[in-house]
Write a protein that holds these residues in place. Structure first.
Motif, mmCIF file in Angstrom:
data_model
loop_
_atom_site.group_PDB
_atom_site.id
_atom_site.type_symbol
_atom_site.label_atom_id
_atom_site.label_comp_id
_atom_site.label_asym_id
_atom_site.label_seq_id
_atom_site.Cartn_x
_atom_site.Cartn_y
_atom_site.Cartn_z
ATOM 1 N N ALA A 20 0.832 -1.217 0.000
ATOM 2 C CA ALA A 20 0.000 0.000 0.000
ATOM 3 C C ALA A 20 0.855 1.251 0.000
ATOM 4 C CB ALA A 20 -0.932 -0.008 1.214
ATOM 5 N N ASN A 21 1.944 1.229 0.763
ATOM 6 C CA ASN A 21 2.840 2.391 0.799
ATOM 7 C C ASN A 21 3.585 2.598 -0.512
ATOM 8 O OD1 ASN A 21 2.420 3.489 3.400
ATOM 9 N ND2 ASN A 21 3.536 1.787 4.313
ATOM 10 N N LYS A 22 3.679 1.532 -1.333
ATOM 11 C CA LYS A 22 4.350 1.647 -2.638
ATOM 12 C C LYS A 22 3.342 1.917 -3.758
ATOM 13 C CE LYS A 22 8.640 0.243 -1.400
ATOM 14 N NZ LYS A 22 8.472 -0.093 0.009
ATOM 15 N N GLY A 23 2.070 2.118 -3.407
ATOM 16 C CA GLY A 23 1.071 2.405 -4.436
ATOM 17 C C GLY A 23 0.449 1.179 -5.062
ATOM 18 N N ILE A 24 0.495 0.038 -4.332
ATOM 19 C CA ILE A 24 -0.120 -1.209 -4.825
ATOM 20 C C ILE A 24 -1.152 -1.658 -3.805
ATOM 21 C CG2 ILE A 24 0.287 -3.578 -5.574
ATOM 22 C CD1 ILE A 24 3.299 -2.702 -5.883
ATOM 23 N N LEU A 25 -2.401 -1.691 -4.203
ATOM 24 C CA LEU A 25 -3.477 -2.081 -3.289
ATOM 25 C C LEU A 25 -3.835 -3.545 -3.529
ATOM 26 C CD1 LEU A 25 -5.540 -1.283 -1.174
ATOM 27 C CD2 LEU A 25 -7.020 -0.463 -2.984
ATOM 28 N N VAL A 26 -3.441 -4.415 -2.587
ATOM 29 C CA VAL A 26 -3.743 -5.854 -2.675
ATOM 30 C C VAL A 26 -4.917 -6.126 -1.747
ATOM 31 C CG1 VAL A 26 -2.836 -8.188 -2.425
ATOM 32 C CG2 VAL A 26 -1.294 -6.335 -3.077
ATOM 33 N N LYS A 27 -6.004 -6.662 -2.298
ATOM 34 C CA LYS A 27 -7.243 -6.723 -1.536
ATOM 35 C C LYS A 27 -7.472 -8.073 -0.846
ATOM 36 C CE LYS A 27 -10.797 -4.769 -3.561
ATOM 37 N NZ LYS A 27 -11.724 -4.340 -4.639
ATOM 38 N N GLY A 28 -6.412 -8.601 -0.208
ATOM 39 C CA GLY A 28 -6.599 -9.818 0.583
ATOM 40 C C GLY A 28 -5.405 -10.740 0.500
ATOM 41 N N GLY A 29 -5.212 -11.514 1.582
ATOM 42 C CA GLY A 29 -4.105 -12.463 1.644
ATOM 43 C C GLY A 29 -4.177 -13.511 0.547
ATOM 44 N N ILE A 30 -5.398 -13.886 0.145
ATOM 45 C CA ILE A 30 -5.554 -14.903 -0.901
ATOM 46 C C ILE A 30 -4.990 -14.400 -2.227
ATOM 47 C CG2 ILE A 30 -7.922 -14.155 -1.488
ATOM 48 C CD1 ILE A 30 -8.529 -17.162 -1.966
ATOM 49 N N HIS A 31 -5.180 -13.085 -2.505
ATOM 50 C CA HIS A 31 -4.650 -12.504 -3.747
ATOM 51 C C HIS A 31 -3.146 -12.293 -3.633
ATOM 52 C CE1 HIS A 31 -8.806 -12.068 -4.665
ATOM 53 N NE2 HIS A 31 -9.007 -11.125 -3.778
ATOM 54 N N LEU A 32 -2.678 -11.964 -2.430
ATOM 55 C CA LEU A 32 -1.235 -11.801 -2.215
ATOM 56 C C LEU A 32 -0.513 -13.101 -2.529
ATOM 57 C CD1 LEU A 32 1.066 -9.909 -1.049
ATOM 58 C CD2 LEU A 32 0.681 -11.082 1.108
ATOM 59 N N GLU A 33 -1.075 -14.213 -2.069
ATOM 60 C CA GLU A 33 -0.463 -15.520 -2.343
ATOM 61 C C GLU A 33 -0.546 -15.871 -3.829
ATOM 62 O OE1 GLU A 33 -1.269 -18.930 -0.065
ATOM 63 O OE2 GLU A 33 -1.075 -17.949 1.871
ATOM 64 N N ALA A 34 -1.695 -15.555 -4.455
ATOM 65 C CA ALA A 34 -1.909 -15.942 -5.853
ATOM 66 C C ALA A 34 -0.949 -15.233 -6.803
ATOM 67 C CB ALA A 34 -3.351 -15.657 -6.264
#
Length: 715
Positions: free
Chosen positions: A382-396
């Motif tokens: 988020a601080n780098k300008g990337i919004l990841v909307k959940g741990g499941i997407h982070l892993e994917a």
């Protein structure tokens, strides 16, 4: 789930572990008037559906001494306490007074132990005082759990402490209690550090703004600002609300929102975001969003929700821990009973070993291994300008095999420019014909029309006074209209073929321009071709570099999807370096292709603008939207949003995801391995209570520190 209008959100302070958060959630659900409740451990938030007072909620969390306050108080309280933030922070002694008092009794206990001996009443009382001060909350919850047959780490510790006291191991039990208290403080500290990246986002936007009302300039709280208000932002000040510039010119640093370090020029009609820094000129901004709807507010909300989403690895740990604790209790009982009963072992020795098994079995490190990693990684992104909307997407993201890109606005800038203008008909005035072309395009809604109008304006060619009659737009072919009694047409070569055969020179020039990645349009009347005009959507400077980086990172296939003709599409595909080009696609074709790609590779991503590409984004494993800062649709529909219009964020997102996956796996492996090694020490009768708790603390500390490395991963 109850209606959203019946939802109340609270901030919670005092969580030490995910298990405690789960217990608090169950307690809240049992309160009268509450229909449902959900605890977000990563963000320290509680959502209550129904009605319950703060006092009732704090009673539900009394086992952990939790403090609850409505989230709606955050905005006002944070600005009033800003200057006095340092004074309000509790001192080190006050914050850790319980541990410090317990440690003091422990030190005096050991002094008495060396002077008076272990069996001395004063020694026993000092150790007992250390245990009660440091472990009061532990014992209170542990006893409740025992009565209810709930098995968690506090249950294990309570049984171990009681057993240790019964066999007279006062010194070791006191050490175990204080080390467990330190372990819990370490867990709390680690999670707080991981959450700080989001807390820092909350304080980015000012809580007050200078607003002009009724001819007067007044400072008012952001909650009281209305849509349409004019906000005045001086050089060096932060922008408090989202809006549109109505007066002034300046450069604005948008790093807090988009992650881009270079300031962006802003002038009249440009959009600005809350939390960004006005660097140079005075700006007057018309407010377009209320405080809760600003881009920064949405980012904070979505990131906090993302931190509460369980990643697959975390779901595995939760399931594992559910069965792990009862199994450890059974193993401890067997260690304590079987050797004395079957092999004439010493009861005191083996009961002690059983208690040590209980202590070493505490799953602290295992339970905390995943949440800290997820919170740290999502906060860093988020601080780098990337919004990841959940741990499941982070892993994917880390396991992607193929990535498809929309062409326009993703691999290209989305701003077409006229590259070629060649008059073919003899005795034709170039300037007059361009004026006619622009007058026709002025009536068109086609994306390429803006490029032609821009060229005319650059060359100061008048076109607004040209009278166009019988204007017609034919989808997929072109446009036509009458000017001074002559019918002019602009469109594709295929369309002109319907009226007359094209000269060989025109055919060759059209093909040549399209092979260069340009969109070639013919200009003519119903009897002859007058000119060829070519437009090109310029490729982003970063596209080629990003595609190369993705291939080096192991992405097997990169695909460009576009509605352009085959020649233009393949020319741009070659320039960018993608492995595959799919051209002349309608939106439904993109959707079908993504389904095929997913069947082929399993884990695939689609990168688009989040509007036209919504079906394809939804069909992919991970939908990635470009320029999330400017579009609500991108924030809402995509799994990942690149807040700045910068594709270079994509390789970093993959790098961060893979690092997070590696760290989570390492944490789980290490946490289980350290337990197994400690348990093996039971066989030669080497395991002691203090060794057991030290192994647990060591594992917790190492796992937490390893997870927090994700906050420092750089692009």
């Amino acid at each position: 789930m109850a209606a959203k209008s019946d939802q109340h959100v609270y901030r919670v302070e005092g969580f030490t572990c995910a298990n405690c958060a789960g217990k608090f959630e169950r307690n809240v659900k049992m309160l009268p008037g509450v229909t449902d409740a959900k605890v977000n451990f990563g963000a320290s938030k509680l959502s209550v559906y129904g009605h319950a007072s703060v006092e009732d909620l704090e009673k539900a969390g009394a086992f952990e001494q939790l403090k609850v306050r409505p989230e709606s108080e955050r905005n006002r309280s944070s600005h009033t306490s800003r200057e006095g933030a340092e004074e309000e922070k509790p001192s080190f002694f006050k914050k850790y007074s319980t541990v410090l008092y317990s440690f003091s009794f422990l030190v005096f206990g050991f002094l008495s132990f060396f002077v008076n001996g272990e069996e001395n009443l004063v020694t026993v009382l000092l150790f007992l005082a250390s245990m009660l001060v440091g472990g009061f909350q532990l014992f209170k919850v542990g006893f409740q759990n025992l009565v209810r047959l709930e098995f968690d780490m506090r249950t294990l510790m309570t049984v171990a402490v009681i057993g240790g006291a019964l066999i007279g191991e006062w010194a070791e039990v006191a050490v175990v209690v204080i080390l467990f208290a330190i372990s819990e403080e370490l867990e709390r500290f680690s999670m707080d550090r991981a959450r700080n990246s989001i807390r820092s986002l909350m304080n980015i936007a000012p809580k007050e703004a200078l607003v002009r009302r009724h001819g007067q300039e007044i400072m008012i709280h952001v909650d009281d600002i209305a849509l349409g208000d004019i906000m005045i932002v001086k050089p060096g000040q932060k922008i408090a609300m989202d809006g549109v510039v109505t007066r002034g010119h300046s450069s604005v640093n948008q790093a807090a929102i988009t992650g881009e370090s270079v300031p962006v020029e802003k002038t009249i009609d440009d959009e600005v975001f809350a939390g960004t820094l006005n660097e140079e000129g005075l700006l007057e901004i018309k407010i377009t969003k209320l405080v809760e709807d600003t881009t920064i507010s949405k980012i904070i909300h979505l990131v906090e929700e993302a931190q509460g989403e369980r990643a697959p690895a975390q779901a595995f740990v939760d399931r594992f821990a559910k069965y792990y604790t009862p199994i450890i209790m059974v193993i401890a009982a067997l260690v304590a009973i079987i050797p004395p009963l079957l092999f004439a072992g010493n009861w005191e020795t083996w009961v002690y070993q059983g208690l040590a098994v209980l202590v070493v079995g505490c799953p602290c490190a295992l339970v905390i291994s995943t949440p800290i990693s997820i919170v740290s990684a999502i906060g860093n992104a988020a601080n780098k300008g990337i919004l990841v909307k959940g741990g499941i997407h982070l892993e994917a993201i880390g396991s992607l095999k193929a990535i498809a890109f929309d062409k326009t606005g993703t691999l290209t800038k989305g701003v077409p420019e006229v590259t070629d203008y060649k008059v073919i008909a003899p005795d034709t005035n170039e300037t007059k014909l361009l004026s006619i072309i622009t007058a026709l395009e002025y009536h068109s809604q086609h994306p390429l029309a803006s490029a032609i109008m821009k060229k005319a304006e650059t060359e100061h060619i008048q076109y607004t006074k040209v009278d166009v009659e019988d204007f017609t737009s034919i989808t997929g072919k072109g446009i036509k209209g009458k000017i001074n009694g002559v019918t002019y047409m602009i469109g594709s070569s295929n369309w002109f073929h319907e009226f007359y055969p094209l000269p060989e020179e025109v055919e060759q020039l059209t093909a040549s321009l399209q092979n260069e990645g340009k969109t070639a349009m013919l200009v003519g009347t119903d009897i002859e071709i007058l000119a060829i005009i070519a437009v090109r959507d310029e490729v982003r400077e970063s596209s080629q570099e990003v595609i190369k980086t993705l291939h080096r990172a192991g992405i097997k296939e990169t695909i460009m999807l576009t509605g352009d003709n085959q020649s233009t599409a393949h020319a741009i595909g070659r320039e960018v370096g993608v492995t595959n080009v799919q051209a002349e696609l309608m939106p439904e074709d993109k959707l079908n292709y993504m389904k095929q790609l997913r069947a082929k590779h399993g884990k695939v991503a689609m990168v688009g603008d989040g509007v036209n590409d919504a079906p394809a984004l939804a069909a992919s494993t991970v939908g990635i939207a470009m320029g999330g800062a400017g579009t609500d649709t991108a924030l809402e529909t995509a799994d990942v949003a690149l807040m700045g219009d910068d594709l270079r964020k994509l390789p970093f997102a993959i790098k961060l995801s893979r690092k997070a996956l590696n760290i989570i796996k390492a944490n789980i492996t290490f946490a289980i391995a350290i337990k197994m090694i400690a348990l093996l020490l039971v066989v030669p009768n080497w395991l002691t209570l203090w060794m057991a708790i030290l192994s647990d603390i060591g594992a917790t500390l190492l796992v937490a520190l390893n997870s927090m490395r994700l906050m420092r991963v750089k692009e």
